[in-house]
Design a protein around this motif. Sequence first.
Motif, PDB file in Angstrom:
ATOM      1  N   LEU A 169       0.830  -1.206   0.000  1.00 18.29           N
ATOM      2  CA  LEU A 169       0.000   0.000   0.000  1.00 18.29           C
ATOM      3  C   LEU A 169       0.869   1.262   0.000  1.00 18.29           C
ATOM      4  O   LEU A 169       0.528   2.265  -0.630  1.00 18.29           O
ATOM      5  CB  LEU A 169      -0.926  -0.005   1.210  1.00 18.29           C
ATOM      6  CG  LEU A 169      -2.048   1.035   1.241  1.00 18.29           C
ATOM      7  CD1 LEU A 169      -2.870   0.980  -0.037  1.00 18.29           C
ATOM      8  CD2 LEU A 169      -2.940   0.815   2.445  1.00 18.29           C
ATOM      9  N   THR A 170       1.989   1.198   0.682  1.00 16.72           N
ATOM     10  CA  THR A 170       2.925   2.329   0.684  1.00 16.72           C
ATOM     11  C   THR A 170       3.474   2.569  -0.715  1.00 16.72           C
ATOM     12  O   THR A 170       3.651   3.714  -1.142  1.00 16.72           O
ATOM     13  CB  THR A 170       4.092   2.053   1.658  1.00 16.72           C
ATOM     14  OG1 THR A 170       3.572   1.853   2.975  1.00 16.72           O
ATOM     15  CG2 THR A 170       5.052   3.229   1.688  1.00 16.72           C
ATOM     16  N   LYS A 171       3.730   1.488  -1.452  1.00 16.18           N
ATOM     17  CA  LYS A 171       4.223   1.616  -2.828  1.00 16.18           C
ATOM     18  C   LYS A 171       3.180   2.299  -3.715  1.00 16.18           C
ATOM     19  O   LYS A 171       3.522   3.104  -4.581  1.00 16.18           O
ATOM     20  CB  LYS A 171       4.574   0.233  -3.391  1.00 16.18           C
ATOM     21  CG  LYS A 171       5.845  -0.363  -2.812  1.00 16.18           C
ATOM     22  CD  LYS A 171       6.132  -1.710  -3.452  1.00 16.18           C
ATOM     23  CE  LYS A 171       7.424  -2.310  -2.896  1.00 16.18           C
ATOM     24  NZ  LYS A 171       7.702  -3.645  -3.499  1.00 16.18           N
ATOM     25  N   ILE A 172       1.924   1.961  -3.490  1.00 18.39           N
ATOM     26  CA  ILE A 172       0.856   2.593  -4.272  1.00 18.39           C
ATOM     27  C   ILE A 172       0.819   4.090  -3.984  1.00 18.39           C
ATOM     28  O   ILE A 172       0.700   4.910  -4.899  1.00 18.39           O
ATOM     29  CB  ILE A 172      -0.506   1.949  -3.955  1.00 18.39           C
ATOM     30  CG1 ILE A 172      -0.524   0.483  -4.388  1.00 18.39           C
ATOM     31  CG2 ILE A 172      -1.639   2.711  -4.644  1.00 18.39           C
ATOM     32  CD1 ILE A 172      -1.793  -0.253  -4.037  1.00 18.39           C
ATOM     33  N   HIS A 173       0.955   4.448  -2.727  1.00 22.21           N
ATOM     34  CA  HIS A 173       0.954   5.861  -2.353  1.00 22.21           C
ATOM     35  C   HIS A 173       2.145   6.593  -2.972  1.00 22.21           C
ATOM     36  O   HIS A 173       2.002   7.707  -3.486  1.00 22.21           O
ATOM     37  CB  HIS A 173       0.983   6.006  -0.828  1.00 22.21           C
ATOM     38  CG  HIS A 173       0.919   7.416  -0.370  1.00 22.21           C
ATOM     39  ND1 HIS A 173       1.968   8.037   0.276  1.00 22.21           N
ATOM     40  CD2 HIS A 173      -0.059   8.364  -0.473  1.00 22.21           C
ATOM     41  CE1 HIS A 173       1.645   9.294   0.547  1.00 22.21           C
ATOM     42  NE2 HIS A 173       0.419   9.515   0.114  1.00 22.21           N
ATOM     43  N   ASP A 174       3.312   5.962  -2.963  1.00 26.32           N
ATOM     44  CA  ASP A 174       4.493   6.565  -3.579  1.00 26.32           C
ATOM     45  C   ASP A 174       4.303   6.750  -5.083  1.00 26.32           C
ATOM     46  O   ASP A 174       4.732   7.757  -5.668  1.00 26.32           O
ATOM     47  CB  ASP A 174       5.726   5.691  -3.326  1.00 26.32           C
ATOM     48  CG  ASP A 174       6.160   5.693  -1.869  1.00 26.32           C
ATOM     49  OD1 ASP A 174       5.736   6.609  -1.126  1.00 26.32           O
ATOM     50  OD2 ASP A 174       6.899   4.776  -1.465  1.00 26.32           O
ATOM     51  N   GLN A 175       3.652   5.768  -5.705  1.00 26.98           N
ATOM     52  CA  GLN A 175       3.415   5.843  -7.147  1.00 26.98           C
ATOM     53  C   GLN A 175       2.480   7.005  -7.481  1.00 26.98           C
ATOM     54  O   GLN A 175       2.656   7.679  -8.501  1.00 26.98           O
ATOM     55  CB  GLN A 175       2.824   4.518  -7.650  1.00 26.98           C
ATOM     56  CG  GLN A 175       2.663   4.429  -9.163  1.00 26.98           C
ATOM     57  CD  GLN A 175       3.982   4.260  -9.892  1.00 26.98           C
ATOM     58  OE1 GLN A 175       5.048   4.223  -9.273  1.00 26.98           O
ATOM     59  NE2 GLN A 175       3.922   4.185 -11.199  1.00 26.98           N
ATOM     60  N   ILE A 176       1.511   7.245  -6.631  1.00 26.92           N
ATOM     61  CA  ILE A 176       0.595   8.379  -6.840  1.00 26.92           C
ATOM     62  C   ILE A 176       1.379   9.683  -6.859  1.00 26.92           C
ATOM     63  O   ILE A 176       1.167  10.554  -7.712  1.00 26.92           O
ATOM     64  CB  ILE A 176      -0.485   8.412  -5.737  1.00 26.92           C
ATOM     65  CG1 ILE A 176      -1.422   7.203  -5.857  1.00 26.92           C
ATOM     66  CG2 ILE A 176      -1.297   9.711  -5.809  1.00 26.92           C
ATOM     67  CD1 ILE A 176      -2.360   7.030  -4.672  1.00 26.92           C
ATOM     68  N   GLN A 177       2.317   9.834  -5.918  1.00 27.94           N
ATOM     69  CA  GLN A 177       3.119  11.051  -5.840  1.00 27.94           C
ATOM     70  C   GLN A 177       3.988  11.214  -7.086  1.00 27.94           C
ATOM     71  O   GLN A 177       4.121  12.315  -7.630  1.00 27.94           O
ATOM     72  CB  GLN A 177       4.019  11.029  -4.589  1.00 27.94           C
ATOM     73  CG  GLN A 177       3.301  10.717  -3.287  1.00 27.94           C
ATOM     74  CD  GLN A 177       2.051  11.549  -3.072  1.00 27.94           C
ATOM     75  OE1 GLN A 177       2.090  12.764  -3.147  1.00 27.94           O
ATOM     76  NE2 GLN A 177       0.943  10.876  -2.797  1.00 27.94           N
ATOM     77  N   GLY A 178       4.574  10.118  -7.544  1.00 29.93           N
ATOM     78  CA  GLY A 178       5.424  10.174  -8.725  1.00 29.93           C
ATOM     79  C   GLY A 178       4.656  10.557  -9.985  1.00 29.93           C
ATOM     80  O   GLY A 178       5.116  11.381 -10.778  1.00 29.93           O
ATOM     81  N   LEU A 179       3.486   9.967 -10.145  1.00 29.25           N
ATOM     82  CA  LEU A 179       2.658  10.270 -11.315  1.00 29.25           C
ATOM     83  C   LEU A 179       2.165  11.712 -11.287  1.00 29.25           C
ATOM     84  O   LEU A 179       2.119  12.387 -12.315  1.00 29.25           O
ATOM     85  CB  LEU A 179       1.475   9.303 -11.379  1.00 29.25           C
ATOM     86  CG  LEU A 179       1.823   7.852 -11.711  1.00 29.25           C
ATOM     87  CD1 LEU A 179       0.647   6.927 -11.372  1.00 29.25           C
ATOM     88  CD2 LEU A 179       2.201   7.711 -13.180  1.00 29.25           C
ATOM     89  N   ASP A 180       1.797  12.173 -10.102  1.00 24.68           N
ATOM     90  CA  ASP A 180       1.328  13.551  -9.982  1.00 24.68           C
ATOM     91  C   ASP A 180       2.464  14.530 -10.289  1.00 24.68           C
ATOM     92  O   ASP A 180       2.243  15.576 -10.895  1.00 24.68           O
ATOM     93  CB  ASP A 180       0.793  13.796  -8.572  1.00 24.68           C
ATOM     94  CG  ASP A 180       0.081  15.133  -8.444  1.00 24.68           C
ATOM     95  OD1 ASP A 180      -0.849  15.391  -9.243  1.00 24.68           O
ATOM     96  OD2 ASP A 180       0.445  15.929  -7.560  1.00 24.68           O
TER      97      ASP A 180
END
Length: 230
Positions: A169-180
């Motif tokens: 779940l932390t990886k998903i959150h990090d991916q959101i930040q990267g995409l944004d």
Amino acid sequence: MQIKSSLPILATLCTCLLLCFGSLFLNSCGGKGGETTQDSSLVQNPDSLSEDVLWDKTQPVNDDTLPLPQKILMLRDSADKAWQAMRKCEDDKFENIKSFLERIKNVDGFTDSKNINIMLKGVLAARFTKETMSNSTLVDEYDKKTEELIKAVNTLAEQTTNLPKYTALTKIHDQIQGLDGSDLMKRAKYSSYAKQYNELWAKNKTELAGMGEPYKSLVQLPDFASTPDM
């Protein structure tokens, strides 16, 4: 004399043994640390942020030695690919947000994400298209809603104190930040290609009209009213 002559040999053997044990130890550690599990809910964007950073806005076919027909089509195709990459980045970001909101419900200490789900629906409804992207008021409103959504997701992540225990779940959150973070760069890419294409088309539209298809059917590309400097 025999003892002295054997010392270099013993030293060499010790060195070899140390190197072998060291190699085995590193391989063992690397095997454990390198284990990764593929999370099907994590939507990865094929265009990395590093590639965006390396992108140079002066790069797109600014070579005056290129023939007009080749140059105009290259710019149009580059703009089309940049548009698709930008939309893909947004799609992936929103899919990751959906997955994050669904899975965080299972984390100890989770409170509520109902308001964030409502915000997400509002952002998706406000998305611009090629037909509406030149409307600065609409695009600004979309950007504002998106910014508020990301802030709400981050606040939820911070308030869920046990989140760090959930690696996937932390990886998903990090991916959101990267995409944004790469979203605006991809938008700038599209705008740069579109501007170059439109300038070239406006300057040579009479000549292009006399070249037959597909050149005579070319039209201006839609663009943002303004694009932030990157």
